[in-house]
Write a protein that holds these residues in place. Sequence first.
Motif, PDB file in Angstrom:
ATOM      1  N   GLN A   5      -2.241  23.878  32.109  1.00  0.00           N
ATOM      2  CA  GLN A   5      -3.282  22.872  31.816  1.00  0.00           C
ATOM      3  C   GLN A   5      -4.498  23.595  31.243  1.00  0.00           C
ATOM      4  O   GLN A   5      -4.999  24.550  31.581  1.00  0.00           O
ATOM      5  CB  GLN A   5      -3.632  22.387  33.155  1.00  0.00           C
ATOM      6  CG  GLN A   5      -4.440  21.097  33.187  1.00  0.00           C
ATOM      7  CD  GLN A   5      -4.814  20.038  34.560  1.00  0.00           C
ATOM      8  OE1 GLN A   5      -3.851  19.922  35.321  1.00  0.00           O
ATOM      9  NE2 GLN A   5      -6.099  20.071  34.838  1.00  0.00           N
ATOM     10  N   ALA A   6      -5.016  22.822  30.083  1.00  0.00           N
ATOM     11  CA  ALA A   6      -6.081  23.203  29.474  1.00  0.00           C
ATOM     12  C   ALA A   6      -7.202  22.217  29.899  1.00  0.00           C
ATOM     13  O   ALA A   6      -8.106  22.643  30.368  1.00  0.00           O
ATOM     14  CB  ALA A   6      -6.080  23.421  27.950  1.00  0.00           C
ATOM     15  N   THR A   7      -7.015  21.095  29.512  1.00  0.00           N
ATOM     16  CA  THR A   7      -7.959  19.808  30.018  1.00  0.00           C
ATOM     17  C   THR A   7      -7.630  18.979  30.922  1.00  0.00           C
ATOM     18  O   THR A   7      -8.264  18.147  31.635  1.00  0.00           O
ATOM     19  CB  THR A   7      -8.513  19.136  28.553  1.00  0.00           C
ATOM     20  OG1 THR A   7      -7.507  18.425  28.103  1.00  0.00           O
ATOM     21  CG2 THR A   7      -8.954  20.369  27.806  1.00  0.00           C
ATOM     22  N   GLY A   8      -6.182  18.767  30.966  1.00  0.00           N
ATOM     23  CA  GLY A   8      -5.592  17.670  31.847  1.00  0.00           C
ATOM     24  C   GLY A   8      -5.743  16.297  30.954  1.00  0.00           C
ATOM     25  O   GLY A   8      -5.485  15.196  31.591  1.00  0.00           O
ATOM     26  N   VAL A  67     -10.348  17.357  23.446  1.00  0.00           N
ATOM     27  CA  VAL A  67      -8.778  17.597  23.603  1.00  0.00           C
ATOM     28  C   VAL A  67      -8.492  19.106  23.445  1.00  0.00           C
ATOM     29  O   VAL A  67      -9.183  19.401  22.554  1.00  0.00           O
ATOM     30  CB  VAL A  67      -7.922  16.699  22.816  1.00  0.00           C
ATOM     31  CG1 VAL A  67      -6.545  17.246  22.555  1.00  0.00           C
ATOM     32  CG2 VAL A  67      -7.885  15.306  23.232  1.00  0.00           C
ATOM     33  N   GLY A  68      -7.652  19.746  24.092  1.00  0.00           N
ATOM     34  CA  GLY A  68      -7.140  21.098  23.971  1.00  0.00           C
ATOM     35  C   GLY A  68      -6.439  21.297  22.622  1.00  0.00           C
ATOM     36  O   GLY A  68      -5.837  20.607  22.457  1.00  0.00           O
ATOM     37  N   ALA A  69      -6.925  22.371  21.863  1.00  0.00           N
ATOM     38  CA  ALA A  69      -6.324  22.804  20.446  1.00  0.00           C
ATOM     39  C   ALA A  69      -4.914  22.855  20.720  1.00  0.00           C
ATOM     40  O   ALA A  69      -4.115  22.457  19.886  1.00  0.00           O
ATOM     41  CB  ALA A  69      -7.205  23.923  19.930  1.00  0.00           C
ATOM     42  N   ILE A  87       9.409   8.031  18.800  1.00  0.00           N
ATOM     43  CA  ILE A  87       8.133   8.253  19.622  1.00  0.00           C
ATOM     44  C   ILE A  87       7.341   9.073  19.144  1.00  0.00           C
ATOM     45  O   ILE A  87       7.903  10.197  18.663  1.00  0.00           O
ATOM     46  CB  ILE A  87       8.403   8.250  21.084  1.00  0.00           C
ATOM     47  CG1 ILE A  87       9.046   9.426  21.436  1.00  0.00           C
ATOM     48  CG2 ILE A  87       8.767   6.871  21.710  1.00  0.00           C
ATOM     49  CD1 ILE A  87       8.540  10.203  22.659  1.00  0.00           C
ATOM     50  N   TYR A  88       5.857   9.223  19.293  1.00  0.00           N
ATOM     51  CA  TYR A  88       5.009  10.105  18.955  1.00  0.00           C
ATOM     52  C   TYR A  88       4.785  10.800  20.464  1.00  0.00           C
ATOM     53  O   TYR A  88       3.750  10.154  20.894  1.00  0.00           O
ATOM     54  CB  TYR A  88       3.611   9.716  18.173  1.00  0.00           C
ATOM     55  CG  TYR A  88       2.908  10.711  17.959  1.00  0.00           C
ATOM     56  CD1 TYR A  88       3.351  12.076  17.702  1.00  0.00           C
ATOM     57  CD2 TYR A  88       1.390  10.837  17.896  1.00  0.00           C
ATOM     58  CE1 TYR A  88       2.609  13.165  17.342  1.00  0.00           C
ATOM     59  CE2 TYR A  88       0.754  11.865  17.742  1.00  0.00           C
ATOM     60  CZ  TYR A  88       1.189  13.245  17.441  1.00  0.00           C
ATOM     61  OH  TYR A  88       0.324  14.140  17.235  1.00  0.00           O
ATOM     62  N   ILE A  89       5.132  11.876  20.872  1.00  0.00           N
ATOM     63  CA  ILE A  89       4.944  12.310  22.116  1.00  0.00           C
ATOM     64  C   ILE A  89       3.587  12.584  22.484  1.00  0.00           C
ATOM     65  O   ILE A  89       3.407  12.321  23.621  1.00  0.00           O
ATOM     66  CB  ILE A  89       5.793  13.677  22.318  1.00  0.00           C
ATOM     67  CG1 ILE A  89       6.346  13.679  23.841  1.00  0.00           C
ATOM     68  CG2 ILE A  89       5.476  14.995  21.753  1.00  0.00           C
ATOM     69  CD1 ILE A  89       7.494  14.341  24.103  1.00  0.00           C
TER      70      ILE A  89
HETATM   71  C1  LIG Z   1      -8.964  10.846  24.611  1.00  0.00           C
HETATM   72  C2  LIG Z   1      -7.881  11.387  23.648  1.00  0.00           C
HETATM   73  C3  LIG Z   1      -7.664  11.636  22.339  1.00  0.00           C
HETATM   74  C4  LIG Z   1      -6.322  11.851  21.781  1.00  0.00           C
HETATM   75  N1  LIG Z   1      -6.420  12.136  20.360  1.00  0.00           N
HETATM   76  C5  LIG Z   1      -5.173  12.640  19.756  1.00  0.00           C
HETATM   77  C6  LIG Z   1      -5.271  12.419  18.363  1.00  0.00           C
HETATM   78  O1  LIG Z   1      -6.116  12.064  17.719  1.00  0.00           O
HETATM   79  N2  LIG Z   1      -4.020  12.757  17.569  1.00  0.00           N
HETATM   80  C7  LIG Z   1      -3.129  13.387  18.568  1.00  0.00           C
HETATM   81  O2  LIG Z   1      -1.927  13.798  18.251  1.00  0.00           O
HETATM   82  N3  LIG Z   1      -3.224  13.481  19.831  1.00  0.00           N
HETATM   83  C8  LIG Z   1      -4.256  12.980  20.775  1.00  0.00           C
HETATM   84  N4  LIG Z   1      -4.448  13.112  21.756  1.00  0.00           N
HETATM   85  C9  LIG Z   1      -3.011  13.369  22.755  1.00  0.00           C
HETATM   86  C10 LIG Z   1      -3.386  15.014  23.024  1.00  0.00           C
HETATM   87  O3  LIG Z   1      -2.983  15.679  21.834  1.00  0.00           O
HETATM   88  C11 LIG Z   1      -2.225  15.362  24.104  1.00  0.00           C
HETATM   89  O4  LIG Z   1      -2.604  14.647  25.126  1.00  0.00           O
HETATM   90  C12 LIG Z   1      -2.344  16.825  24.482  1.00  0.00           C
HETATM   91  O5  LIG Z   1      -1.165  16.966  25.146  1.00  0.00           O
HETATM   92  C13 LIG Z   1      -3.744  17.069  25.315  1.00  0.00           C
HETATM   93  O6  LIG Z   1      -3.543  18.474  25.290  1.00  0.00           O
HETATM   94  P1  LIG Z   1      -4.713  19.428  26.271  1.00  0.00           P
HETATM   95  O7  LIG Z   1      -4.474  20.590  26.283  1.00  0.00           O
HETATM   96  O8  LIG Z   1      -5.845  18.890  25.993  1.00  0.00           O
HETATM   97  O9  LIG Z   1      -4.101  18.649  27.735  1.00  0.00           O
HETATM   98  P2  LIG Z   1      -3.419  19.254  28.856  1.00  0.00           P
HETATM   99  O10 LIG Z   1      -3.030  18.101  29.904  1.00  0.00           O
HETATM  100  O11 LIG Z   1      -4.207  20.476  29.488  1.00  0.00           O
HETATM  101  O12 LIG Z   1      -2.060  19.954  28.217  1.00  0.00           O
HETATM  102  C14 LIG Z   1      -0.996  19.041  27.883  1.00  0.00           C
HETATM  103  C15 LIG Z   1       0.184  19.933  28.045  1.00  0.00           C
HETATM  104  O13 LIG Z   1       0.189  20.623  26.824  1.00  0.00           O
HETATM  105  C16 LIG Z   1       0.662  21.990  27.297  1.00  0.00           C
HETATM  106  N5  LIG Z   1      -0.407  22.854  26.921  1.00  0.00           N
HETATM  107  C17 LIG Z   1      -1.548  22.897  26.979  1.00  0.00           C
HETATM  108  N6  LIG Z   1      -2.092  24.016  26.770  1.00  0.00           N
HETATM  109  C18 LIG Z   1      -1.105  24.966  26.748  1.00  0.00           C
HETATM  110  C19 LIG Z   1      -0.948  26.446  26.544  1.00  0.00           C
HETATM  111  N7  LIG Z   1      -1.979  27.259  26.393  1.00  0.00           N
HETATM  112  N8  LIG Z   1       0.184  26.964  26.866  1.00  0.00           N
HETATM  113  C20 LIG Z   1       1.256  26.255  26.866  1.00  0.00           C
HETATM  114  N9  LIG Z   1       1.404  24.986  27.108  1.00  0.00           N
HETATM  115  C21 LIG Z   1       0.109  24.190  26.985  1.00  0.00           C
HETATM  116  C22 LIG Z   1       1.408  21.951  28.779  1.00  0.00           C
HETATM  117  O14 LIG Z   1       2.428  21.609  28.538  1.00  0.00           O
HETATM  118  C23 LIG Z   1       0.471  20.553  29.378  1.00  0.00           C
HETATM  119  O15 LIG Z   1       1.157  19.823  30.172  1.00  0.00           O
HETATM  120  C24 LIG Z   1      -5.363  12.415  22.531  1.00  0.00           C
HETATM  121  C25 LIG Z   1      -5.488  12.158  23.908  1.00  0.00           C
HETATM  122  C26 LIG Z   1      -6.674  11.795  24.526  1.00  0.00           C
HETATM  123  C27 LIG Z   1      -6.665  11.701  26.166  1.00  0.00           C
END
Ligand SMILES: Cc1cc2nc3c(=O)[nH]c(=O)nc-3n(C[C@H](O)[C@H](O)[C@H](O)COP(=O)(O)OP(=O)(O)OC[C@H]3O[C@@H](n4cnc5c(N)ncnc54)[C@H](O)[C@@H]3O)c2cc1C
Length: 468
Positions: free
Chosen positions: A77-80, A140-142, A418-420
């Motif tokens: 998890q990076a941000t959840g 959002v996490g890169a 779907i767009y996952i």
């Molecule tokens: C407000 C909001 C706006 C968004 N806007 C967009 C958008 O414009 N375009 C788009 O394409 N998506 C968008 N999203 C979707 C977003 O890209 C996904 O929810 C993504 O999975 C978030 O990543 P995270 O690391 O922030 O979240 P996290 O819940 O921390 O991570 C999600 C999943 O990513 C994997 N992961 C994260 N970090 C790592 C790591 N370092 N190594 C291995 N696995 C890792 C894990 O499997 C984890 O379960 C948005 C989501 C939200 C809530």
Amino acid sequence: MALMPTPTFATTTLEDLKSRILGEVIVPGDADYDDARKAWNLNVNQHPAVIVIAQSAADVAEAVRYANIEDLGVAVQATGHGISRPADDAVLIIMSEMTTVRINVEDQTAWIEGGTKWGKVLQAAQAAGLAPLLGSSPIVGAVGYTLGGGMGWLARKYGMSVDSVNYFEVITADGRLVHASAYENSDLFWGLRGGGGSFGVITGMEVQLYPVTTVFGGTMLYPASVAKEVFTRYREWIANAPDELTSSISLMNFPPIPQVPEFLRGQSFVMVRGLYCGAVADGEALIQPWLDWMQPVANQWRAMPFSEVETVSNDPKDPSIGWSTSVWLRELSDEAIDTLIQRVLPHQGPPALVFAEIRYAGGAISKVNAEANAYGNRDANLVLQMIGMAPTPEMHRNLVEYTNLIKRELTPVLTGGIYINFLEGEEKWNKTKDAFLPETYQRLTAIKAKYDPENRFRYSFNIPPVKG
Ligand SMILES: Cc1cc2nc3c(=O)[nH]c(=O)nc-3n(C[C@H](O)[C@H](O)[C@H](O)COP(=O)(O)OP(=O)(O)OC[C@H]3O[C@@H](n4cnc5c(N)ncnc54)[C@H](O)[C@@H]3O)c2cc1C
């Protein structure tokens, strides 16, 4: 108060883990356990066996090795923001303290550590006159965003984030640090670009940046009463749109809460938003036909530094109880427009959905060969995302049923894909296959069998290991 009993691991192993890492190790019963297991998405209620707040790639490697010794799954998890399965009984590796960003101005690249939010990369890159391919929200996490594809406001010009990765640094299931690029572990590199966090923990990645500084972008709001006409005009508008324009159309039911400006509170609108990354004057000319047709209720399109790109969508910053689902559409038929207007805007009583947005893809996204990496749906042009609030299990069930009804009614225009990144929770897990071409999914299961035969990383996308 912790909800889970303290696990019965050999204390020596846990003590050993604690002594080997710089970061923190938290287990049920610890005072900070309930805080540490939280995600940005407040619907996530997870009970990991062990939480490791990693400070370095070495910490991540130790945590994975520990999971091997104790035969536990590994969740990351990076941000959840994008959890698919709660990290119950797993070793949950929290990446949020690994946030180093290095910009290489000459090569126009950024090296991004595994827990970094896009906002930090954006600010560092913009200081050098460069732009990363972030999405609508800077918090959002890169890495998580990129692993699922990553579609932002520069997508039609520069493609998905996944197509701009030069290499990943990965801790694999056996606790080794490996490079994945076109030259090293190229199968893993191929799979990670779209296949999610199913193959290891990304401790860092290098991405390409682009010379984007001033852009023309924003949102226009029209009254819900003219939604049909705005949709049909939008359909004509995007038919000849240049790749410099990435845009969307959405139906928005603003909730009646104090955080929403008074003139929008409790009201519904149809919104046209987007960003033009060519000359500002050309962007203004693209918007002018809208203004000539009808003055919007509000028009926030403006020239701005790309560093302010988050103002296009103004996504929520605070942790949310939102739930999101998505499908790809082949076209915006009259019938599809009618369905969306009928089902998303309120008719009798409060609306079931807060928001439904269709982003127009194509452009640079569809110019990449479908076999270049695992990301799918390159030939689909319109991605629909629907968002509602689901604070209770019953409301969640109702929301899922309601969006399923909309999807059934849209069947004639759906591609089946779907767009996952726009799916959350159980659905992300159950429908993983639909994000990929059938042959891609099969290849992903074989890569999984090679790099994670025990399926340690089983909390990301649903890609089981299958030996070829
Ligand atoms: C407000 C909001 C706006 C968004 N806007 C967009 C958008 O414009 N375009 C788009 O394409 N998506 C968008 N999203 C979707 C977003 O890209 C996904 O929810 C993504 O999975 C978030 O990543 P995270 O690391 O922030 O979240 P996290 O819940 O921390 O991570 C999600 C999943 O990513 C994997 N992961 C994260 N970090 C790592 C790591 N370092 N190594 C291995 N696995 C890792 C894990 O499997 C984890 O379960 C948005 C989501 C939200 C809530």
